[in-house]
Design a protein around this motif. Structure first.
Motif, PDB file in Angstrom:
ATOM      1  N   GLY A 326     -80.164 -74.648 -53.778  1.00 50.24           N
ATOM      2  CA  GLY A 326     -80.509 -75.742 -52.870  1.00 50.24           C
ATOM      3  C   GLY A 326     -79.442 -76.825 -52.849  1.00 50.24           C
ATOM      4  O   GLY A 326     -78.389 -76.717 -53.479  1.00 50.24           O
ATOM      5  N   PRO A 327     -79.738 -77.911 -52.112  1.00 48.00           N
ATOM      6  CA  PRO A 327     -78.731 -78.961 -51.868  1.00 48.00           C
ATOM      7  C   PRO A 327     -78.253 -79.664 -53.145  1.00 48.00           C
ATOM      8  O   PRO A 327     -79.005 -79.795 -54.110  1.00 48.00           O
ATOM      9  N   THR A 328     -77.004 -80.116 -53.090  1.00 49.09           N
ATOM     10  CA  THR A 328     -76.443 -80.880 -54.219  1.00 49.09           C
ATOM     11  C   THR A 328     -76.594 -82.390 -53.996  1.00 49.09           C
ATOM     12  O   THR A 328     -76.282 -83.172 -54.878  1.00 49.09           O
ATOM     13  N   ALA A 329     -77.059 -82.785 -52.812  1.00 46.26           N
ATOM     14  CA  ALA A 329     -77.271 -84.216 -52.526  1.00 46.26           C
ATOM     15  C   ALA A 329     -78.746 -84.538 -52.711  1.00 46.26           C
ATOM     16  O   ALA A 329     -79.623 -83.919 -52.088  1.00 46.26           O
ATOM     17  N   ALA A 330     -79.028 -85.516 -53.568  1.00 46.44           N
ATOM     18  CA  ALA A 330     -80.419 -85.849 -53.911  1.00 46.44           C
ATOM     19  C   ALA A 330     -81.249 -86.244 -52.695  1.00 46.44           C
ATOM     20  O   ALA A 330     -82.439 -85.950 -52.633  1.00 46.44           O
ATOM     21  N   GLU A 331     -80.635 -86.908 -51.710  1.00 43.15           N
ATOM     22  CA  GLU A 331     -81.409 -87.373 -50.534  1.00 43.15           C
ATOM     23  C   GLU A 331     -82.015 -86.212 -49.772  1.00 43.15           C
ATOM     24  O   GLU A 331     -82.976 -86.390 -49.043  1.00 43.15           O
ATOM     25  N   ARG A 332     -81.420 -85.031 -49.907  1.00 39.55           N
ATOM     26  CA  ARG A 332     -81.882 -83.910 -49.087  1.00 39.55           C
ATOM     27  C   ARG A 332     -82.961 -83.080 -49.774  1.00 39.55           C
ATOM     28  O   ARG A 332     -83.430 -82.095 -49.218  1.00 39.55           O
ATOM     29  N   ARG A 333     -83.315 -83.463 -50.994  1.00 45.86           N
ATOM     30  CA  ARG A 333     -84.214 -82.564 -51.713  1.00 45.86           C
ATOM     31  C   ARG A 333     -85.220 -83.298 -52.591  1.00 45.86           C
ATOM     32  O   ARG A 333     -85.086 -84.490 -52.867  1.00 45.86           O
ATOM     33  N   ALA A 334     -86.189 -82.534 -53.057  1.00 45.23           N
ATOM     34  CA  ALA A 334     -87.134 -83.024 -54.062  1.00 45.23           C
ATOM     35  C   ALA A 334     -86.514 -82.777 -55.440  1.00 45.23           C
ATOM     36  O   ALA A 334     -85.647 -81.910 -55.590  1.00 45.23           O
ATOM     37  N   PRO A 335     -86.990 -83.522 -56.452  1.00 51.40           N
ATOM     38  CA  PRO A 335     -86.453 -83.307 -57.802  1.00 51.40           C
ATOM     39  C   PRO A 335     -87.062 -82.082 -58.487  1.00 51.40           C
ATOM     40  O   PRO A 335     -87.563 -82.159 -59.604  1.00 51.40           O
ATOM     41  N   THR A 336     -87.045 -80.985 -57.774  1.00 52.43           N
ATOM     42  CA  THR A 336     -87.484 -79.685 -58.289  1.00 52.43           C
ATOM     43  C   THR A 336     -86.240 -78.817 -58.266  1.00 52.43           C
ATOM     44  O   THR A 336     -85.805 -78.373 -57.201  1.00 52.43           O
ATOM     45  N   VAL A 337     -85.633 -78.656 -59.436  1.00 51.19           N
ATOM     46  CA  VAL A 337     -84.273 -78.115 -59.493  1.00 51.19           C
ATOM     47  C   VAL A 337     -84.282 -76.784 -60.236  1.00 51.19           C
ATOM     48  O   VAL A 337     -84.513 -76.733 -61.445  1.00 51.19           O
TER      49      VAL A 337
END
Ligand SMILES: Cc1ncc(COP(=O)(O)O)c(C=O)c1O
Length: 406
Positions: A326-337
């Protein structure tokens, strides 16, 4: 305005439990800690109101009113009508019931769209409609990034599609999908939309009314509440689909897709989630109606999470032996890594436990998504998921532990 993390953590008894002290919790996507408001209501219900609700004696009246309060307050926060919200035992049980309703409502030759990004709960039940002659079209993710491209949906839509199912956010890719854009596309083609919000809702309740989907699902045991599946079904769709409950309940929208008797205590305790959001709003000076308070709290949570998430993403991206999904930019994702490792994920999670990190490894029931991205589902992914009550110190503890074990 920033989130008062000390205040937040004081609302969760788990942070006071001696056995959990020093343990940093990173499996929140599997289920969150429970807020004290919910625990207090649950205990009160079992002690004082545990009788058949909606009868004319006091304990029963209070129990029934508390169940109604839960539905009304959550519906108001989600920007939908009272009877458009219902409680089922879990999201998976809700989707199996809904799929049964669609199976009866649709005609052979009609089509649905499913993704390979979803948790199995919002894809497997729908795919089984193929057994009834329904055409199942798969909206596929990018095999490298896991991204679900709305442009690719366009090619799958035509007048035979009745329903488009997709996640607000996948539980392994983490990217936040543009729900409104997708809904507008589906509606323009004459299809309804079923959005799985299970991985999104813990990070702030969305205004489902404004967002647009016809069905929006999430699980309250991941949103600081008891073990329930919460289901929004907008009236236009809910009144068309065949009733799945007792025939004499068909006229009550919130009973049409929950065939079993509800878990009274847990439904009532769901009002505690609204108490929690309101307490956060009050503490941070957020006012307005229920939807406005939920929106303000959503933004507070999101701000805190994004600030903590970026350093973790940067750290994981810098590791050659790790593939970050998934995305490397926090704004584009939930904190489910989720990360793919060179070794099986579960033993790594076990090693992290020795550093006080509570995390898990496996496929997280997102087998199709992992396979589509070329991840061996048996090897699985290590998933590190947090929410707004996670502290900066816990992120540092996690990165320190990963540094030793990866
Ligand atoms: C994204 C997502 N959807 C659906 C589900 C299923 O929810 P439930 O456990 O309430 O059936 C989960 C559970 O982990 C999930 O993560």
């Amino acid at each position: 305005m920033t989130l008062d993390i000390e205040y937040v953590r004081a609302q969760f008894p788990a942070f006071e439990v001696p056995a959990l002290k020093g343990q940093a919790f990173f499996e929140n996507a599997g289920g969150s800690y429970t807020s004290r408001f919910v625990i207090e209501r649950l205990e009160r219900f079992y002690r004082e109101r545990k009788v058949q609700p909606y009868a004319p004696y006091e304990a029963s009246r209070l129990g029934g009113e508390e169940m109604d309060e839960a539905r009304a307050r959550l519906a108001a926060m989600l920007g939908v009508a009272n009877d458009e919200l219902s409680f089922g035992p879990s999201t998976t049980q809700n989707t199996y019931v809904l799929a049964q309703a669609f199976r009866q409502w649709m005609r052979p030759g009609e089509a649905i769209v499913v993704t390979n990004q979803d948790h199995e709960a919002n894809t497997g039940p729908w795919r089984r409609l193929a057994e009834a002659g329904i055409e199942v079209r798969e909206w596929k993710i990018d095999p490298e990034t896991g991204h679900l491209d709305p442009a690719a949906l366009e090619d799958l839509l035509d007048e035979s599609v009745r329903l488009v199912c997709f996640p607000h956010c996948s539980n392994v890719v983490g990217e936040v999908n543009p729900v409104t854009e997708i809904t507008v596309m589906a509606h323009a083609a004459g299809a309804f939309v079923c959005c799985d919000g299970v991985s999104y809702a813990p990070h702030g309740f969305p205004n489902v009314g404004e967002l647009g989907p016809d069905i929006y699902l999430f699980s309250s045991y991941k949103t600081y509440g008891p073990h329930q599946g919460i289901m929004v079904i907008r009236r236009e769709l809910g009144e068309q689909l065949p009733n799945q409950g007792h025939y004499f309940n068909a006229g009550t929208l919130y009973k049409r897709f929950t065939p079993a008797g509800p878990d009274h205590a847990q439904v009532a305790a769901c009002a505690g989630m609204a108490d929690y959001i309101d307490a956060l709003a009050g503490h941070h000076g957020i006012s307005g109606d229920a939807a406005a308070r939920a929106a303000g709290v959503h933004d507070l949570m999101r701000g805190h999470e994004v600030a903590l998430l970026q350093p973790l993403l940067d750290y994981l991206s810098s590791k050659n032996a790790v593939r970050l999904l998934g995305p490397t930019a926090a704004e584009r994702r939930a904190p489910t890594v989720a990360v793919e490792l060179q070794e099986a994920a579960e033993p790594v999670a076990a090693r992290l436990a020795a550093h006080g990190i509570m995390a898990g490894g496996g496929d997280f029931y997102a087998v199709r998504a992992l396979q589509a991205m070329g991840v061996d589902a048996d090897k699985g992914v290590l998933r590190l998921s947090f929410v707004h009550y996670t502290s900066e110190a816990e992120i540092a503890q996690l990165i320190g532990a990963l540094d030793r074990e990866l």
